[in-house]
Design a protein around this motif. Sequence first.
Motif, PDB file in Angstrom:
ATOM      1  N   VAL A  43       0.812  -1.188  -0.024  1.00 28.31           N
ATOM      2  CA  VAL A  43       0.046   0.080   0.024  1.00 28.31           C
ATOM      3  C   VAL A  43       0.769   1.491   0.060  1.00 28.31           C
ATOM      4  CG1 VAL A  43      -1.749   1.457   1.413  1.00 28.31           C
ATOM      5  CG2 VAL A  43      -1.918  -1.164   1.129  1.00 28.31           C
ATOM      6  N   ALA A  44       1.970   1.194   0.720  1.00 28.89           N
ATOM      7  CA  ALA A  44       2.710   2.377   0.836  1.00 28.89           C
ATOM      8  C   ALA A  44       3.588   2.732  -0.454  1.00 28.89           C
ATOM      9  CB  ALA A  44       3.998   2.247   1.902  1.00 28.89           C
ATOM     10  N   ILE A  45       3.982   1.780  -1.335  1.00 26.20           N
ATOM     11  CA  ILE A  45       4.390   1.816  -2.685  1.00 26.20           C
ATOM     12  C   ILE A  45       3.530   2.334  -3.417  1.00 26.20           C
ATOM     13  CG2 ILE A  45       5.258   0.532  -4.571  1.00 26.20           C
ATOM     14  CD1 ILE A  45       6.820  -1.458  -2.596  1.00 26.20           C
ATOM     15  N   ALA A  46       2.123   1.675  -3.345  1.00 28.87           N
ATOM     16  CA  ALA A  46       0.925   2.268  -4.350  1.00 28.87           C
ATOM     17  C   ALA A  46       0.821   4.010  -4.153  1.00 28.87           C
ATOM     18  CB  ALA A  46      -0.002   1.570  -4.014  1.00 28.87           C
ATOM     19  N   LYS A  47       0.773   4.163  -2.694  1.00 24.11           N
ATOM     20  CA  LYS A  47       0.577   5.512  -2.553  1.00 24.11           C
ATOM     21  C   LYS A  47       1.911   6.719  -3.000  1.00 24.11           C
ATOM     22  CE  LYS A  47      -0.678   6.460   2.000  1.00 24.11           C
ATOM     23  NZ  LYS A  47      -0.531   6.597   3.281  1.00 24.11           N
ATOM     24  N   ALA A  48       3.107   6.013  -2.772  1.00 25.56           N
ATOM     25  CA  ALA A  48       4.396   6.752  -3.428  1.00 25.56           C
ATOM     26  C   ALA A  48       4.295   6.814  -4.944  1.00 25.56           C
ATOM     27  CB  ALA A  48       5.458   5.912  -2.941  1.00 25.56           C
ATOM     28  N   MET A  49       3.405   5.751  -5.545  1.00 24.90           N
ATOM     29  CA  MET A  49       3.521   5.854  -6.983  1.00 24.90           C
ATOM     30  C   MET A  49       2.396   6.889  -7.152  1.00 24.90           C
ATOM     31  SD  MET A  49       5.475   3.832  -8.202  1.00 24.90           S
ATOM     32  CE  MET A  49       5.040   3.931 -10.044  1.00 24.90           C
ATOM     33  N   PHE A  50       1.391   7.045  -6.657  1.00 25.57           N
ATOM     34  CA  PHE A  50       0.298   8.030  -7.005  1.00 25.57           C
ATOM     35  C   PHE A  50       0.866   9.249  -6.949  1.00 25.57           C
ATOM     36  CE2 PHE A  50      -3.330   4.770  -5.758  1.00 25.57           C
ATOM     37  CZ  PHE A  50      -4.005   5.015  -7.020  1.00 25.57           C
ATOM     38  N   VAL A  51       1.558   9.691  -5.757  1.00 24.54           N
ATOM     39  CA  VAL A  51       2.063  10.943  -5.506  1.00 24.54           C
ATOM     40  C   VAL A  51       3.336  11.124  -6.793  1.00 24.54           C
ATOM     41  CG1 VAL A  51       3.693  12.384  -4.068  1.00 24.54           C
ATOM     42  CG2 VAL A  51       1.949  11.043  -2.898  1.00 24.54           C
ATOM     43  N   MET A  52       3.989  10.450  -6.877  1.00 23.46           N
ATOM     44  CA  MET A  52       5.169  10.657  -7.908  1.00 23.46           C
ATOM     45  C   MET A  52       4.514  10.685  -9.089  1.00 23.46           C
ATOM     46  SD  MET A  52       8.469   8.182  -7.077  1.00 23.46           S
ATOM     47  CE  MET A  52       7.556   6.609  -7.494  1.00 23.46           C
TER      48      MET A  52
END
Length: 137
Positions: A52-61
Amino acid sequence: MIHEPSDQHVDAHPQVHYFSIFIALCICTALSVLFDVVHLTPKLLVFFVLAVAIAKAMFVMTYFMHLKFEGKWKFIILAPTTILALGLVIALAPDMAMHYYASDAPQVRAFEAAAEGLNPPPPQTEPDQMSPGGAQN
């Protein structure tokens, strides 16, 4: 000659619906909290929370840093950073994983002796040069 705006003009940055990205980030945060509240095995919990943290980081980036709309040059800029990061890991590997020295500190000996139930050995000190018995004339 006056430049007339044409209907064929394509906007360089398409319209992004930031509110939908915000909702997706809120859902990801709710999932992280849900995974933490539900009693999972530690390995499974770490896997889900990191996913989930990787998914959130991908959304932000992708959307807030506008990387979705950049060209191929972002990979050219990322290549030296990746090489330096890998070089740093390789350079520090002997200190992190390959113990090429033995730790023979007095604290380690005292801890090992205490763990075995023995009295810790007396500290080994060198003779004091200023004491009457240690001075050599």
